[in-house]
Design a protein around this motif. Structure first.
Motif, PDB file in Angstrom:
ATOM      1  N   LEU A  54      -4.136  12.432  -6.165  1.00  0.00           N
ATOM      2  CA  LEU A  54      -2.781  12.545  -5.659  1.00  0.00           C
ATOM      3  C   LEU A  54      -2.768  12.086  -4.205  1.00  0.00           C
ATOM      4  N   PHE A  55      -2.459  10.801  -4.011  1.00  0.00           N
ATOM      5  CA  PHE A  55      -2.354  10.219  -2.680  1.00  0.00           C
ATOM      6  C   PHE A  55      -0.881  10.178  -2.270  1.00  0.00           C
ATOM      7  N   SER A  56      -0.644  10.233  -0.990  1.00  0.00           N
ATOM      8  CA  SER A  56       0.734  10.259  -0.493  1.00  0.00           C
ATOM      9  C   SER A  56       1.367   8.874  -0.583  1.00  0.00           C
ATOM     10  N   ASN A  57       2.611   8.821  -1.039  1.00  0.00           N
ATOM     11  CA  ASN A  57       3.393   7.587  -0.957  1.00  0.00           C
ATOM     12  C   ASN A  57       4.572   7.760  -0.005  1.00  0.00           C
ATOM     13  N   ARG A  58       4.473   8.800   0.861  1.00  0.00           N
ATOM     14  CA  ARG A  58       5.543   9.098   1.820  1.00  0.00           C
ATOM     15  C   ARG A  58       4.965   9.252   3.229  1.00  0.00           C
ATOM     16  N   SER A  59       3.965   8.442   3.547  1.00  0.00           N
ATOM     17  CA  SER A  59       3.265   8.580   4.830  1.00  0.00           C
ATOM     18  C   SER A  59       4.165   8.320   6.023  1.00  0.00           C
ATOM     19  N   ASP A 106       0.823  -1.210   0.000  1.00  0.00           N
ATOM     20  CA  ASP A 106       0.000   0.000   0.000  1.00  0.00           C
ATOM     21  C   ASP A 106       0.861   1.266   0.000  1.00  0.00           C
ATOM     22  N   GLN A 107       1.988   1.212   0.701  1.00  0.00           N
ATOM     23  CA  GLN A 107       2.885   2.371   0.704  1.00  0.00           C
ATOM     24  C   GLN A 107       3.579   2.542  -0.643  1.00  0.00           C
ATOM     25  N   ILE A 108       3.916   1.431  -1.289  1.00  0.00           N
ATOM     26  CA  ILE A 108       4.644   1.499  -2.561  1.00  0.00           C
ATOM     27  C   ILE A 108       3.772   2.083  -3.666  1.00  0.00           C
ATOM     28  N   CYS A 109       2.481   1.703  -3.683  1.00  0.00           N
ATOM     29  CA  CYS A 109       1.609   2.177  -4.766  1.00  0.00           C
ATOM     30  C   CYS A 109       0.615   3.235  -4.293  1.00  0.00           C
ATOM     31  N   ALA A 110       0.777   3.742  -3.074  1.00  0.00           N
ATOM     32  CA  ALA A 110      -0.063   4.829  -2.534  1.00  0.00           C
ATOM     33  C   ALA A 110      -1.536   4.448  -2.538  1.00  0.00           C
ATOM     34  N   SER A 111      -1.842   3.264  -2.058  1.00  0.00           N
ATOM     35  CA  SER A 111      -3.225   2.792  -2.015  1.00  0.00           C
ATOM     36  C   SER A 111      -3.816   3.003  -0.623  1.00  0.00           C
ATOM     37  N   GLY A 112      -4.869   3.809  -0.537  1.00  0.00           N
ATOM     38  CA  GLY A 112      -5.553   4.028   0.730  1.00  0.00           C
ATOM     39  C   GLY A 112      -4.846   4.981   1.669  1.00  0.00           C
ATOM     40  N   THR A 113      -3.818   5.662   1.208  1.00  0.00           N
ATOM     41  CA  THR A 113      -3.069   6.576   2.059  1.00  0.00           C
ATOM     42  C   THR A 113      -3.746   7.950   2.087  1.00  0.00           C
ATOM     43  N   TYR A 114      -3.085   8.912   2.718  1.00  0.00           N
ATOM     44  CA  TYR A 114      -3.648  10.261   2.829  1.00  0.00           C
ATOM     45  C   TYR A 114      -3.787  10.899   1.457  1.00  0.00           C
ATOM     46  N   GLU A 115      -4.950  11.501   1.203  1.00  0.00           N
ATOM     47  CA  GLU A 115      -5.231  12.121  -0.088  1.00  0.00           C
ATOM     48  C   GLU A 115      -4.797  13.587  -0.055  1.00  0.00           C
ATOM     49  N   ILE A 116      -3.700  13.880  -0.736  1.00  0.00           N
ATOM     50  CA  ILE A 116      -3.155  15.238  -0.755  1.00  0.00           C
ATOM     51  C   ILE A 116      -4.064  16.172  -1.536  1.00  0.00           C
TER      52      ILE A 116
END
Length: 583
Positions: free
Chosen positions: A453-458, A432-442
């Motif tokens: 544009l979802f974060s991949n640097r959470s 999920d971190q690698i492909c920015a799935s379900g992370t914070y939506e910038i």
């Protein structure tokens, strides 16, 4: 007690660089410890001229993973340090400790930056840089994670590709990285440090999990700058009469890619971000929730440049567009996105760090000064050295906490600035971190430029997440007298000037030159400067509280972990056989 160092009292008579290898191994994996000992025979050191030198290589997950191009975080080699501790040579006194080191570095690299800095860091540290050849042409924001031509972490694809060119570990390059250590003793210290008086220096570096620092390219995932991905052109490859991929049509094994996003020219295949063996789907460039209704898995078997200048993609097996709620994949309106990571049960790549050396800039002084220093210590006097460093005070809240106040129990006598990074506290899998799935939506879906544009640097950057305003309470007094409104930033559509004014002051006080505010949404940071004209404040015994209101109409989406860095001046009092640290 006296101070040994004076402006007119130090004379360099020579300088050389010494390479010191790590103590406990030639190769390191994620979540391991790197240990380096600087021997006291290196009598004097210029920390700001010293750097860490190592090799870095990415590895695909074990087994038979679906291949995809992977790269290190845009921060470069500094992302590979999650924490750093520096002891004296006896290892009994800790001189400096930076927890969440990569979080503080992300602030420095995102705000203390310009084109010159970015290009220099790209050459030396492996940081990401925007490449015009991989630019988007559909109005997306600039991406530094779309480079397929000069990326230091994987090989450039040359010419047409067939099934024999399947992406493996051999496709990843061993990158040589040289990074400064952003600590008080090293990168931020303009003094000559007397290593011999502390019986040497012992350095411990913790490496992070691979999922936190390894990323897919922005141009292959649907969750980051969707319109940067390759566009479907047609099934027939005609420049004059291109056709759509209609529902219920005959199974196909070949289609063509549009020249949008600069995928044209003799090197079009080299700029194409997908690889042989990678699986993918199509998605509407205006709606990432819509997925294609294809009869089977689409796996790339060949990538060729056709005679008419379009990229031709061939599939390993024919598929048809005949889902239960089927829709036509129309020309210039649908983009490819990789499912290699997103639809895997798990995806756990790794990396290796090897040949680690601390390159120390040794300074040779006149022997008379060295003898004078030793004599003063023998007389019971101290050598006093000031450095500027940071201490991290952590706090956390739930997403349901709409109004919160937390105390910072700082015991720093010369505090310069408070920098707070409100990090997403959610626990994400590596994939999920690698492909920015379900992370914070910038940026929200309604943003017309990037679509998503979802974060991949959470793991180390800050998020605003519906924060309305900020205020501090220092010794019972509200500071500033009016809350700092950030609701426009929280809306993802605008900017709050007062927040940037306050942020500029606290960054400058922290020794981070505020050259750019481009990342004010991507890496949201706030804070308070404690002095004017490079002044400082004694926080010992002081009441310092941070008051946050998440009272916008929309509730926050994520819980927060607040990395509160108190940047302060720390003093080392070096006497005979001992080092005393004064916070």
């Amino acid at each position: 007690m006296s101070s040994y160092w004076k402006v007119d009292d130090t004379m360099r008579i020579g300088q050389r660089f010494i390479s010191i290898p790590s103590e406990n191994g030639l190769e390191y994996s994620p979540e391991q410890k790197i240990q380096i000992f600087v021997d006291p025979s290196t009598k004097f050191m210029s920390g700001q001229d010293s750097y860490l030198d190592f090799n870095f290589k990415i590895k695909l997950p074990s087994g038979s993973p679906v291949p995809t191009k992977l790269a290190l975080d845009q921060m470069g080699g500094s992302a590979l340090i999650s924490a750093i501790r520096i002891y004296d040579g006896s290892r009994g006194t800790i001189l400096e400790e930076l927890d969440s080191y990569s979080s503080l570095c992300s602030v420095r690299y995102d705000y203390d930056t310009d084109d010159s800095q970015r290009n220099f860091r790209a050459l030396r540290e492996g940081s990401g840089v925007h490449t015009p050849a991989n630019r988007g042409t559909q109005g997306t924001s600039k991406s530094v994670m779309a480079d397929t031509l000069t990326n230091p972490f994987f090989k450039k694809v040359e010419g047409n590709q067939n099934a024999s060119a399947t992406w493996t570990d051999d496709a990843f390059l061993t990158a040589k990285l040289c990074i400064p250590l952003h600590t008080g003793i090293f990168a931020q210290n303009s003094h000559i440090f007397p290593v011999m008086m502390t019986n040497g220096l012992y350095i411990e570096i913790d490496t992070p999990p691979a999922g936190q620092v390894i990323k897919q390219l922005d141009s292959v995932i649907k969750n980051r700058r969707t319109k940067l991905n390759p566009y479907f052109h047609s099934l027939n490859g005609s420049l004059t009469a291109p056709n759509d991929w209609g529902t219920g049509s005959t199974a196909i094994s070949t289609f063509y890619i549009s020249t949008k996003n600069n995928l044209s020219g003799a090197d079009a295949v080299s700029k194409f971000p997908f690889v042989i063996g990678e699986t993918f789907k199509f998605v509407d460039d205006l709606d990432i929730t819509e997925t294609s209704n294809i009869s089977g898995t689409m796996t790339i078997s060949e990538i060729n440049l056709s005679s008419n200048g379009l990229i031709e993609v061939q599939l390993a097996s024919p598929v048809s567009n005949n889902g239960t709620s089927a829709f036509s994949i129309v020309k210039e309106g649908y983009v490819m996105y990789s499912t290699a990571v997103e639809e895997a049960t798990s995806y756990d790549p790794s990396y290796t760090i090897s040949n680690v050396n601390l390159v120390v800039s040794e300074v040779m002084l006149d022997p008379g000064y060295e003898k004078g220093m030793i004599q003063k210590v023998r007389e019971g006097k101290n050598i006093e050295i000031d450095i500027m460093t940071a201490t991290n005070y952590k706090h956390s809240i739930l997403s349901s906490d709409r109004q919160t106040t937390f105390q910072i129990y700082a015991q720093n006598s010369r505090a310069k600035s408070l920098l707070i990074v409100p990090q997403d506290a959610s626990v994400y899998s590596a994939k999920d971190q690698i492909c920015a799935s379900g992370t914070y939506e910038i940026l929200k879906n309604e943003d017309a430029d990037d679509t998503a544009l979802f974060s991949n640097r959470s793991a180390y950057t800050g998020c605003c997440d519906e924060l309305k305003d900020i205020q501090y309470q220092i010794q019972g007094r509200l500071t500033p007298s009016r809350p700092i409104d950030v609701s426009k930033i929280a809306s993802r559509q605008s900017i709050d000037a007062f927040h940037l004014y306050e942020l500029e002051k606290c960054l400058d006080n922290a020794g981070i030159v505020p050259r750019s505010f481009r990342a004010f949404k991507d890496n949201f940071v706030f804070g308070r400067g404690f002095g004017v004209n490079q002044g400082a404040m004694d926080l010992r015994g002081k009441d310092l509280a941070v008051i946050l209101k998440y009272t916008n109409s929309t509730a926050p989406a994520k819980g927060k972990l607040f990395n509160s860095f108190v940047v302060h001046v720390r003093r080392f009092m070096i006497g005979q056989g001992s080092v005393q640290v004064v916070l």
